[in-house]
Design an enzyme around this catalytic site. Structure first.
Site, short mmCIF file in Angstrom:
data_model
loop_
_atom_site.label_atom_id
_atom_site.label_comp_id
_atom_site.label_asym_id
_atom_site.label_seq_id
_atom_site.Cartn_x
_atom_site.Cartn_y
_atom_site.Cartn_z
N TYR A 134 0.80 -1.22 0.00
CA TYR A 134 0.00 0.00 0.00
C TYR A 134 0.84 1.28 0.00
O TYR A 134 0.29 2.37 -0.09
CB TYR A 134 -0.94 0.00 1.22
N LYS A 185 2.61 -15.39 2.57
CA LYS A 185 2.82 -16.14 1.32
C LYS A 185 4.32 -16.38 1.19
O LYS A 185 4.94 -16.07 0.16
CB LYS A 185 2.23 -15.32 0.15
N ASP A 218 -3.52 -18.40 0.89
CA ASP A 218 -4.50 -19.08 0.02
C ASP A 218 -5.25 -20.16 0.79
O ASP A 218 -6.47 -20.29 0.69
CB ASP A 218 -3.84 -19.62 -1.27
N ASP A 242 -6.87 -6.94 3.85
CA ASP A 242 -7.97 -6.30 3.13
C ASP A 242 -8.89 -7.36 2.55
O ASP A 242 -10.11 -7.32 2.70
CB ASP A 242 -7.41 -5.39 2.02
N ASP A 246 -13.00 -8.82 3.74
CA ASP A 246 -14.24 -8.84 2.94
C ASP A 246 -14.88 -10.23 3.02
O ASP A 246 -16.11 -10.34 3.09
CB ASP A 246 -13.97 -8.46 1.47
#
Ligand code: NAD
Ligand code: IPM
Ligand code: MN
Length: 357
Positions: A134, A185, A218, A242, A246
């Protein structure tokens, strides 16, 4: 308490009106003054004046006890510049490194998962909020041609990774929780995420009562849908946080239910629903105000107004249990009426709420 209110764009305006209604309601019921100052910063303001926020904007925000934001994002501002300055800019400038996003299903009826209910969907996500991808470091070379090169760097610092992981462990310890899961990751991103691995492994032994586990992001996304009951505390980076929050919104019955805090412990922090400005719903009195309303509860709790925060949470639970909600979560009310329903519960029976644990 002195609170800055930035309603922003789209349904941000609709849900902020209800958040303000609730703040005024708890202020009058509990007798503790809450001074609200409305700041016009938004796409409208930017398009009219060319200003995203004034030169002293971040200092101005620091002069409040907390900041409440509705949502920022408008299709007319295609590069999203105002949202980057106002929302991301505040996260960076006020160093709000903890993005606290609780995921709690309030009623079994709202679960999107077969055979999973309130007992399975109750965890918190700590999203690193000041670095990662970001930070907008990078650039484009030969932009607009078929030779274009676009570079978007991901920043992971020891300080940044350490403080968010430590915060997640400390939160678990302080709240009697026994499980912290870190998601990264590191199998593919062997530089930056090796740092997450190192820091997580170094901190875990300092919390002997807590089981520290790791999942690749994942797999975590898959398990959030398949077996959310395994989580108590999740800690992850800015982008992954983020995305998973959701999913967390959906697990709570819909994105309109999800609340968040952007926090620097002990300093001026920013509270907002997890959802965005949802332009198709804007101004139609249909947006769900609960994520915004629950964000006021997080804000008041953080400011030490615990009774007010509890009363709001209990009132929201009562309104949801009795179906006094907007249509996205199965009710038949408009945004304003759903806000009224919560306000009425707070006004009617504050004593009842306070008896709840
Ligand atoms: P969004 O969160 O605005 O909406 C996605 C969908 O979720 C909506 O179409 C709607 O179906 C549902 N939804 C969201 N909030 C709801 C509510 N309160 N009640 C009922 N349904 C709700 O995401 P988007 O469409 O990807 O983004 C729209 C704009 O918002 C973009 O400009 C984006 O950058 C911005 N955005 C801002 C924030 C923020 O200010 N914190 C967060 C996310 C997105
Ligand atoms: C959020 C939003 C923001 C983010 C956008 C608007 C930049 O999606 O707060 O979740 O990605 O952090
Ligand atoms: Mn988001």
């Amino acid at each position: 308490m002195k609170i800055a209110v930035i309603a922003g764009d789209g349904i941000g305006k609709d849900v902020t009106a209800e958040a303000v209604k609730i703040l005024n309601t708890v202020s009058s019921v509990f007798g503790r003054p809450i001074a609200l100052e409305h700041l016009p910063w938004s796409a409208d303001h930017f398009l009219k004046t060319g200003e995203t926020l004034p030169a002293n904007g971040y200092d101005l925000l620091r002069s409040f006890d907390a900041v409440f934001v509705g949502a920022l994002g408008d299709p007319r501002v295609t590069d999203n510049r105002h949202a980057r300055d106002i929302l991301l800019g505040t996260r960076f400038e006020l160093d709000l490194y903890v993005n606290y996003r609780p995921v709690k299903l309030l009623d079994d009826r709202l679960s999107p998962l077969k055979d999973r209910g309130r007992k399975d969907i109750n965890f918190v996500v700590f999203r690193e909020n000041t670095e990662g991808v970001y930070v907008s470091i990078g650039g484009r070379f030969k932009a607009g041609t078929e030779d274009e090169v676009a570079i978007q760097e991901e920043i992971n610092t020891y300080k940044g990774v350490h403080r968010i992981i430590k915060h997640a462990f400390d939160f678990a310890a302080a709240n009697g929780l026994t499980k912290v899961c870190m998601a990264d990751k590191s199998n593919a991103m062997q530089q930056g995420h090796a740092l997450w691995q190192r820091v997580f492994k170094a901190l875990a032994p300092q919390y002997p009562g807590i089981t520290a586990t790791h999942q690749y992001i994942d797999a975590l996304a898959m398990f959030l849908v398949k077996d959310p009951g395994q989580y108590q505390v999740i800690v992850t980076n800015n982008l992954f946080g983020d995305i998973v929050t959701d999913i967390g919104g959906a697990l709570q019955g819909g994105l309109g239910m999800a609340a968040s805090g952007n926090i620097h412990p002990g300093k001026t922090s920013l509270f907002e629903p997890v959802h965005g400005s949802a332009p198709p719903l804007a101004g139609k009195n249909v947006a769900n105000p609960i994520g915004a309303i629950l964000s006021t509860a997080l804000m008041l709790d953080t400011l030490g107004a615990r009774e007010e925060a509890k009363a709001i949470e209990a009132a929201v639970e009562a309104a949801v249990a009795q179906g006094h909600t907007t249509t996205d979560v199965g009710g038949s009310l408009g945004t304003k009426e759903a806000g009224d329903a919560v306000a009425n519960f707070i006004k009617k029976e504050p004593a009842t709420f306070l008896r709840k644990p």
